[in-house]
Design a protein around this motif. Structure first.
Motif, PDB file in Angstrom:
ATOM      1  N   VAL A  68      39.767 -21.529  22.850  1.00  0.00           N
ATOM      2  CA  VAL A  68      39.755 -22.443  23.993  1.00  0.00           C
ATOM      3  C   VAL A  68      39.907 -21.671  25.293  1.00  0.00           C
ATOM      4  O   VAL A  68      40.746 -20.763  25.409  1.00  0.00           O
ATOM      5  CB  VAL A  68      40.874 -23.494  23.857  1.00  0.00           C
ATOM      6  N   VAL A  69      39.111 -22.040  26.296  1.00  0.00           N
ATOM      7  CA  VAL A  69      39.142 -21.426  27.626  1.00  0.00           C
ATOM      8  C   VAL A  69      39.780 -22.346  28.651  1.00  0.00           C
ATOM      9  O   VAL A  69      40.664 -21.937  29.410  1.00  0.00           O
ATOM     10  CB  VAL A  69      37.716 -21.058  28.090  1.00  0.00           C
ATOM     11  N   SER A  70      39.334 -23.593  28.707  1.00  0.00           N
ATOM     12  CA  SER A  70      39.798 -24.520  29.743  1.00  0.00           C
ATOM     13  C   SER A  70      41.193 -25.038  29.412  1.00  0.00           C
ATOM     14  O   SER A  70      41.539 -25.241  28.252  1.00  0.00           O
ATOM     15  CB  SER A  70      38.828 -25.693  29.897  1.00  0.00           C
ATOM     16  N   HIS A  71      41.985 -25.263  30.462  1.00  0.00           N
ATOM     17  CA  HIS A  71      43.347 -25.771  30.251  1.00  0.00           C
ATOM     18  C   HIS A  71      43.370 -27.278  30.074  1.00  0.00           C
ATOM     19  O   HIS A  71      44.403 -27.843  29.698  1.00  0.00           O
ATOM     20  CB  HIS A  71      44.243 -25.370  31.427  1.00  0.00           C
ATOM     21  N   GLU A  72      42.231 -27.939  30.340  1.00  0.00           N
ATOM     22  CA  GLU A  72      42.071 -29.377  30.158  1.00  0.00           C
ATOM     23  C   GLU A  72      40.658 -29.646  29.654  1.00  0.00           C
ATOM     24  O   GLU A  72      39.774 -28.779  29.781  1.00  0.00           O
ATOM     25  CB  GLU A  72      42.284 -30.134  31.480  1.00  0.00           C
ATOM     26  N   PRO A  73      40.375 -30.834  29.132  1.00  0.00           N
ATOM     27  CA  PRO A  73      38.998 -31.180  28.783  1.00  0.00           C
ATOM     28  C   PRO A  73      38.110 -31.172  30.018  1.00  0.00           C
ATOM     29  O   PRO A  73      38.561 -31.440  31.132  1.00  0.00           O
ATOM     30  CB  PRO A  73      39.121 -32.590  28.188  1.00  0.00           C
ATOM     31  N   LEU A  74      36.840 -30.877  29.831  1.00  0.00           N
ATOM     32  CA  LEU A  74      35.902 -30.867  30.941  1.00  0.00           C
ATOM     33  C   LEU A  74      35.469 -32.279  31.307  1.00  0.00           C
ATOM     34  O   LEU A  74      35.425 -33.173  30.460  1.00  0.00           O
ATOM     35  CB  LEU A  74      34.674 -30.028  30.598  1.00  0.00           C
ATOM     36  N   ALA A  75      35.140 -32.451  32.586  1.00  0.00           N
ATOM     37  CA  ALA A  75      34.652 -33.739  33.052  1.00  0.00           C
ATOM     38  C   ALA A  75      33.280 -34.055  32.459  1.00  0.00           C
ATOM     39  O   ALA A  75      32.934 -35.207  32.239  1.00  0.00           O
ATOM     40  CB  ALA A  75      34.577 -33.750  34.580  1.00  0.00           C
ATOM     41  N   HIS A  76      32.501 -33.004  32.185  1.00  0.00           N
ATOM     42  CA  HIS A  76      31.155 -33.185  31.652  1.00  0.00           C
ATOM     43  C   HIS A  76      30.734 -31.869  31.013  1.00  0.00           C
ATOM     44  O   HIS A  76      31.122 -30.797  31.490  1.00  0.00           O
ATOM     45  CB  HIS A  76      30.176 -33.579  32.760  1.00  0.00           C
ATOM     46  N   GLY A  77      29.943 -31.931  29.982  1.00  0.00           N
ATOM     47  CA  GLY A  77      29.531 -30.726  29.273  1.00  0.00           C
ATOM     48  C   GLY A  77      28.761 -29.737  30.119  1.00  0.00           C
ATOM     49  O   GLY A  77      28.739 -28.540  29.832  1.00  0.00           O
ATOM     50  N   LEU A  78      28.102 -30.228  31.183  1.00  0.00           N
ATOM     51  CA  LEU A  78      27.298 -29.351  32.028  1.00  0.00           C
ATOM     52  C   LEU A  78      28.118 -28.627  33.081  1.00  0.00           C
ATOM     53  O   LEU A  78      27.633 -27.673  33.688  1.00  0.00           O
ATOM     54  CB  LEU A  78      26.209 -30.164  32.751  1.00  0.00           C
ATOM     55  N   GLY A  79      29.342 -29.061  33.334  1.00  0.00           N
ATOM     56  CA  GLY A  79      30.082 -28.626  34.506  1.00  0.00           C
ATOM     57  C   GLY A  79      30.839 -27.329  34.347  1.00  0.00           C
ATOM     58  O   GLY A  79      32.056 -27.288  34.539  1.00  0.00           O
ATOM     59  N   PHE A  80      30.146 -26.236  34.000  1.00  0.00           N
ATOM     60  CA  PHE A  80      30.802 -24.934  33.986  1.00  0.00           C
ATOM     61  C   PHE A  80      29.781 -23.827  34.220  1.00  0.00           C
ATOM     62  O   PHE A  80      28.571 -24.034  34.179  1.00  0.00           O
ATOM     63  CB  PHE A  80      31.586 -24.710  32.689  1.00  0.00           C
ATOM     64  N   HIS A  81      30.306 -22.630  34.499  1.00  0.00           N
ATOM     65  CA  HIS A  81      29.471 -21.468  34.780  1.00  0.00           C
ATOM     66  C   HIS A  81      30.222 -20.220  34.346  1.00  0.00           C
ATOM     67  O   HIS A  81      31.437 -20.110  34.556  1.00  0.00           O
ATOM     68  CB  HIS A  81      29.152 -21.395  36.282  1.00  0.00           C
ATOM     69  N   VAL A  82      29.514 -19.252  33.768  1.00  0.00           N
ATOM     70  CA  VAL A  82      30.107 -18.009  33.301  1.00  0.00           C
ATOM     71  C   VAL A  82      29.480 -16.842  34.046  1.00  0.00           C
ATOM     72  O   VAL A  82      28.247 -16.726  34.098  1.00  0.00           O
ATOM     73  CB  VAL A  82      29.888 -17.836  31.781  1.00  0.00           C
ATOM     74  N   PHE A  83      30.330 -15.985  34.627  1.00  0.00           N
ATOM     75  CA  PHE A  83      29.841 -14.816  35.357  1.00  0.00           C
ATOM     76  C   PHE A  83      30.609 -13.580  34.905  1.00  0.00           C
ATOM     77  O   PHE A  83      31.835 -13.542  34.951  1.00  0.00           O
ATOM     78  CB  PHE A  83      30.022 -15.018  36.864  1.00  0.00           C
ATOM     79  N   PHE A  84      29.888 -12.545  34.471  1.00  0.00           N
ATOM     80  CA  PHE A  84      30.489 -11.289  34.005  1.00  0.00           C
ATOM     81  C   PHE A  84      30.100 -10.178  34.962  1.00  0.00           C
ATOM     82  O   PHE A  84      28.914  -9.947  35.212  1.00  0.00           O
ATOM     83  CB  PHE A  84      30.002 -10.980  32.594  1.00  0.00           C
ATOM     84  N   ASP A  85      31.105  -9.479  35.525  1.00  0.00           N
ATOM     85  CA  ASP A  85      30.822  -8.431  36.504  1.00  0.00           C
ATOM     86  C   ASP A  85      30.876  -7.024  35.920  1.00  0.00           C
ATOM     87  O   ASP A  85      30.816  -6.039  36.662  1.00  0.00           O
ATOM     88  CB  ASP A  85      31.772  -8.547  37.699  1.00  0.00           C
ATOM     89  N   GLY A  86      30.960  -6.920  34.602  1.00  0.00           N
ATOM     90  CA  GLY A  86      31.049  -5.626  33.952  1.00  0.00           C
ATOM     91  C   GLY A  86      32.471  -5.249  33.586  1.00  0.00           C
ATOM     92  O   GLY A  86      32.693  -4.377  32.740  1.00  0.00           O
ATOM     93  N   THR A  87      33.442  -5.905  34.223  1.00  0.00           N
ATOM     94  CA  THR A  87      34.858  -5.674  33.931  1.00  0.00           C
ATOM     95  C   THR A  87      35.563  -6.971  33.574  1.00  0.00           C
ATOM     96  O   THR A  87      36.245  -7.065  32.552  1.00  0.00           O
ATOM     97  CB  THR A  87      35.568  -5.030  35.134  1.00  0.00           C
ATOM     98  N   TYR A  88      35.405  -7.969  34.426  1.00  0.00           N
ATOM     99  CA  TYR A  88      36.030  -9.278  34.225  1.00  0.00           C
ATOM    100  C   TYR A  88      34.959 -10.339  33.999  1.00  0.00           C
ATOM    101  O   TYR A  88      33.830 -10.239  34.488  1.00  0.00           O
ATOM    102  CB  TYR A  88      36.853  -9.687  35.446  1.00  0.00           C
ATOM    103  N   VAL A  89      35.343 -11.383  33.270  1.00  0.00           N
ATOM    104  CA  VAL A  89      34.508 -12.572  33.164  1.00  0.00           C
ATOM    105  C   VAL A  89      35.180 -13.687  33.963  1.00  0.00           C
ATOM    106  O   VAL A  89      36.397 -13.873  33.888  1.00  0.00           O
ATOM    107  CB  VAL A  89      34.290 -12.992  31.693  1.00  0.00           C
TER     108      VAL A  89
END
Length: 380
Positions: free
Chosen positions: A59-80
């Motif tokens: 699990v990543v989110s601390h709460e349920p999401l408002a909608h399945g589409l409402g997220f984004h993932v960005f990796f900078d080579g060190t952190y996500v």
């Protein structure tokens, strides 16, 4: 064709290409994919050392999401960085949902997460994009009912990925959701290019930020007026920002343009009824993935000649393939994920392609095979 595996069958949803849900960490050779879980709407991830065998859900989110589409993932080579919206979406409340940003450190298939940071409250219907320049992180999104009871676009800026300042807030004055995406500016080292597609417009809009102020805005390209266009993809490399898009979300010819201070003319990559394009700027070539019917296809563009290859089939006879999603700036391997199924819960499908490896040697050196090439040979 590459090997395609099913990672999960309990998927609520995930965003199309602008959302970016997968990445490969070339430091230790792990793939990661993120999705919203069907049964409880929590955002989760899985990891794999080979793209075939996957870990349990985390699990990543601390709460349920408002909608399945409402997220984004960005990796900078060190952190996500994972931006996600919780609460419930509403057109009558300006506080029904909240946008959060959470940073994690991936290592060996696991991610150590920091506490989530609250970015903005809104009515909801978030659509999110992130990028990084030489000195700054940028976070852009559209949401309903922030500064006005309409769809609004916002851009935030951060020197370290943890402290954020708003640099743009604008109401579009329309009840129809726009597509939005940002990418590093091809000329200004710390600037960005913002692209958005308004429902009623017959062209796409863009804005240029030079690192300290918004300097230019205008329109380019062509879209079907009074039609949604949220399915486009943007990436910057080699002094050019590239975009692939469709006439509308109904699909159509796949178009490509680039921006190097001015916009090129429209070039048609594929004249068939295409959909769900996702762009990836790798070191070897510019890659685009998209669907035609039940097939997932792939083409490459040579950076020197600006010419596109013929279509390669990545997967065929998929069940309603949707939301094609590639890592925007991959190294070693280029991961690709998409959704299949005609009703919830959906399935998440995954594959990857090995990027071209250039090996150099001096007279005093011994050639060493890269980690990426070793993984490719091991998979044979």
């Amino acid at each position: 064709m590459p090997t395609v595996v099913t990672v999960a069958t309990n998927v609520e949803d995930f965003p199309p290409s602008v959302g970016r849900i997968t990445f490969y960490d070339s430091r230790d050779g792990y793939f990661y994919v993120f999705y919203t879980r069907y049964d409880d709407k929590y955002l989760v991830y899985r990891s794999s050392p080979n793209g075939i065998n996957w870990s349990d859900e985390v699990v990543v989110s601390h709460e349920p999401l408002a909608h399945g589409l409402g997220f984004h993932v960005f990796f900078d080579g060190t952190y996500v960085y994972v931006a996600y919206a919780t609460g419930t979406y509403s057109t009558t409340s300006s506080t029904s949902s909240t946008l959060w940003l959470r940073r994690g450190a991936p290592s060996g298939g696991a991610i150590t997460w920091e506490e989530p940071i609250q970015i903005r409250r809104a009515g909801g219907y978030f659509y999110i994009s992130m990028c990084k320049t030489a000195s700054y992180y940028y976070l852009a999104f559209k949401a309903y009912y922030t500064i006005a009871k309409s769809y609004c676009i916002h851009v935030y800026k951060s020197p370290d990925g943890t402290t954020w300042t708003e640099i743009l807030a604008e109401s579009l004055g329309t009840g129809y959701t726009p597509g939005i995406e940002i990418a590093p500016h091809p000329i200004y080292s710390d600037g960005i290019l913002l692209v958005y597609a308004r429902y009623e417009a017959s062209a796409l809009n863009y804005r240029e930020y030079d690192g300290s102020s918004w300097v230019t805005s205008g329109t380019f390209g062509s879209k079907k007026s009074n039609s949604y266009l949220t399915r486009f993809s943007l990436a910057t490399t080699g002094g050019k920002a590239h975009i692939v898009y469709l006439p509308s979300n109904a699909g159509g010819e796949l178009r490509w343009q680039y921006f190097d201070g001015s916009w090129s003319s429209i070039n048609v990559i594929d004249s068939r009824t295409c959909n769900w394009p996702s762009l990836s700027a790798a070191s070897d070539a510019l890659h685009v993935f998209y669907t035609v019917g039940s097939d997932v296809l792939h083409r490459k563009m040579d950076y020197d000649t600006l010419s596109w290859s013929d279509a390669e089939t990545i997967a065929t006879s998929e069940t309603s393939p949707r939301r094609i999603n590639a890592q925007p700036y991959p190294r070693g391997y280029l991961p690709l994920a998409w959704r299949t199924g005609t009703a919830r819960p959906y399935s998440l499908r995954f594959t990857y392609i090995a990027l071209a490896v250039t090996i150099t040697k001096t007279l005093s050196e011994t050639v060493k095979v890269s980690d990426a090439l070793q993984l490719a040979l091991a998979a044979l």
